[in-house]
Motif scaffolding. Structure first.
Motif, PDB file in Angstrom:
ATOM      1  N   VAL A 206     -69.143  84.160 -74.248  1.00 23.94           N
ATOM      2  CA  VAL A 206     -69.125  82.909 -73.485  1.00 23.94           C
ATOM      3  C   VAL A 206     -67.700  82.576 -73.053  1.00 23.94           C
ATOM      4  CG1 VAL A 206     -69.569  80.425 -73.606  1.00 23.94           C
ATOM      5  CG2 VAL A 206     -71.224  82.037 -74.553  1.00 23.94           C
ATOM      6  N   ASP A 207     -66.743  82.805 -73.928  1.00 20.83           N
ATOM      7  CA  ASP A 207     -65.344  82.532 -73.561  1.00 20.83           C
ATOM      8  C   ASP A 207     -64.890  83.414 -72.407  1.00 20.83           C
ATOM      9  OD1 ASP A 207     -65.127  80.571 -75.468  1.00 20.83           O
ATOM     10  OD2 ASP A 207     -64.161  81.857 -76.955  1.00 20.83           O
ATOM     11  N   ASP A 208     -65.323  84.689 -72.414  1.00 20.89           N
ATOM     12  CA  ASP A 208     -64.966  85.597 -71.316  1.00 20.89           C
ATOM     13  C   ASP A 208     -65.489  85.086 -69.977  1.00 20.89           C
ATOM     14  OD1 ASP A 208     -63.827  87.433 -73.106  1.00 20.89           O
ATOM     15  OD2 ASP A 208     -65.715  88.542 -73.336  1.00 20.89           O
ATOM     16  N   ALA A 209     -66.600  84.368 -70.004  1.00 23.41           N
ATOM     17  CA  ALA A 209     -67.286  83.970 -68.780  1.00 23.41           C
ATOM     18  C   ALA A 209     -66.694  82.723 -68.137  1.00 23.41           C
ATOM     19  CB  ALA A 209     -68.774  83.734 -69.072  1.00 23.41           C
ATOM     20  N   ARG A 210     -65.671  82.116 -68.747  1.00 24.23           N
ATOM     21  CA  ARG A 210     -65.055  80.932 -68.150  1.00 24.23           C
ATOM     22  C   ARG A 210     -64.211  81.339 -66.948  1.00 24.23           C
ATOM     23  NH1 ARG A 210     -61.748  75.999 -71.158  1.00 24.23           N
ATOM     24  NH2 ARG A 210     -61.637  74.670 -69.304  1.00 24.23           N
ATOM     25  N   VAL A 211     -64.383  80.645 -65.846  1.00 26.92           N
ATOM     26  CA  VAL A 211     -63.695  80.985 -64.597  1.00 26.92           C
ATOM     27  C   VAL A 211     -62.279  80.418 -64.600  1.00 26.92           C
ATOM     28  CG1 VAL A 211     -63.663  80.589 -62.104  1.00 26.92           C
ATOM     29  CG2 VAL A 211     -65.811  81.177 -63.266  1.00 26.92           C
ATOM     30  N   ASP A 212     -61.340  81.251 -64.195  1.00 26.42           N
ATOM     31  CA  ASP A 212     -59.957  80.838 -63.963  1.00 26.42           C
ATOM     32  C   ASP A 212     -59.771  80.743 -62.455  1.00 26.42           C
ATOM     33  OD1 ASP A 212     -57.251  80.562 -63.596  1.00 26.42           O
ATOM     34  OD2 ASP A 212     -56.680  82.338 -64.760  1.00 26.42           O
ATOM     35  N   TRP A 213     -59.680  79.525 -61.935  1.00 22.98           N
ATOM     36  CA  TRP A 213     -59.660  79.324 -60.488  1.00 22.98           C
ATOM     37  C   TRP A 213     -58.364  79.781 -59.836  1.00 22.98           C
ATOM     38  CZ3 TRP A 213     -64.232  78.661 -58.522  1.00 22.98           C
ATOM     39  CH2 TRP A 213     -65.232  78.083 -59.300  1.00 22.98           C
ATOM     40  N   SER A 214     -57.353  80.144 -60.631  1.00 20.63           N
ATOM     41  CA  SER A 214     -56.123  80.688 -60.044  1.00 20.63           C
ATOM     42  C   SER A 214     -56.271  82.154 -59.662  1.00 20.63           C
ATOM     43  CB  SER A 214     -54.949  80.529 -61.022  1.00 20.63           C
ATOM     44  OG  SER A 214     -55.101  81.369 -62.147  1.00 20.63           O
ATOM     45  N   GLN A 215     -57.359  82.782 -60.089  1.00 20.14           N
ATOM     46  CA  GLN A 215     -57.613  84.166 -59.715  1.00 20.14           C
ATOM     47  C   GLN A 215     -58.021  84.258 -58.244  1.00 20.14           C
ATOM     48  OE1 GLN A 215     -57.295  86.964 -61.947  1.00 20.14           O
ATOM     49  NE2 GLN A 215     -56.206  85.323 -63.032  1.00 20.14           N
TER      50      GLN A 215
END
Length: 306
Positions: A206-215
């Motif tokens: 679940v932690d891996d699936a969090r989106v980083d919007w700076s990507q």
């Protein structure tokens, strides 16, 4: 051949049914024990267990395949081979040695690429153009056994992991039966995996699936599709988790995470170009189009997804 089938989730069903309909004799099914599901945590049989109940063959649900009682039951079935699709438990050597032709696994990648629990998700996330499925004999080392056959499948631009896995499950069922056919008539021999392009596909948390919007937008798009339907990509808005469905391209640029709402769309900034939100799911709510979600909120401008 006398075949025992081992599998657990829905993705294993096409192969189970294909083996049952083949000239081989399905003499038993192995699956994981009933597991708690839903809000009530009610014990529920696996999809494979439910399907096996209609086939009239013995059903084994060991807590672990190393259990001596399970191995005695398996030995009594006298399998020539065990066919495996997404069983979900590590097999000890003592169990691997029971069928004379071993345990034949259908794995959803082109081995040696993407060895591990999440090959389809990792392939989409990495931006691969092509993937496939491989049949191989299970050995102690993870997904490293000698291979029998392969099929290839193009990854389409808008594929989610669920879309791609469904196609591989259907096509792979035929590959698995063809592999059993070749083993039975002696025309197919396992060959060692070749190439230096070994890659690993660990389970996505679940932690891996969090989106980083700076990507970059392309990377976020692949991440969300790879995590759909499980474990589900997510972000936070106003401190609350928001689950994300597949995204689509939008015009222009915005600061990473910044939201702009319109009558029929919600657009969010990334490290490159903006993306349009698809379906979203707030905590305690059902999935809904992002525009419907936005209409239920008060906006003052400058809102962001974190």
């Amino acid at each position: 051949m006398r075949v025992v089938f081992a599998g657990t989730p829905e993705v294993a069903l096409p192969s189970l049914l294909a083996v049952a309909a083949s000239p081989h004799e399905l003499v038993g099914v192995v699956t994981r024990p009933d597991a708690p599901t839903g809000r009530g945590r009610r014990l529920t049989a696996s999809p494979v267990a439910e399907a096996a109940g209609t086939l009239g063959v013995p059903l084994l649900k060991p807590e672990h395949p190393r259990d001596p009682e399970f191995q005695d039951e398996l030995r009594a079935l006298e399998p020539d081979a065990c066919a495996v699709v997404a069983y979900g438990a590590l097999l000890p050597q003592s169990a691997l040695d029971i069928p004379r032709h071993g345990w034949i696994n259908l794995h959803f990648s082109l081995l040696p690429a993407w060895r591990g629990a999440a090959p389809v998700q990792r392939s989409i996330w990495a931006g691969d153009d092509v993937t496939g499925a491989t049949t191989f004999r299970i050995v102690k080392e993870l997904d490293a056994g000698p291979t029998y056959g392969v099929m290839t499948e193009t990854i389409r631009p808008r594929d989610t992991a669920g879309d791609l896995l469904a196609r591989l499950a259907e096509g792979g069922a035929g590959l698995l039966v063809a592999t059993l056919d070749g083993i039975a008539d002696g025309t197919l021999e396992a060959r060692p995996q070749v190439g230096d392009d070994v890659s690993l596909a660990p389970k996505i948390s679940v932690d891996d699936a969090r989106v980083d919007w700076s990507q970059a937008a392309a990377a976020i798009d692949r991440q969300v599709r790879a995590c759909t339907p499980a474990p589900g990509a997510w972000t936070t808005y106003a401190g609350e988790r928001l689950k994300l469905g597949p995204l689509s391209p939008a015009d222009g640029q915005l600061p990473p995470g910044e939201i702009v709402t319109g009558k029929n769309a919600v657009v969010v900034g990334t490290g490159t170009v903006a993306l349009r939100l698809g379906d979203v799911q707030a905590v305690g709510k059902r999935p809904m189009p992002a525009a419907d979600w936005a209409r239920g909120l008060r906006w003052s401008g400058g809102e962001v997804l974190e």
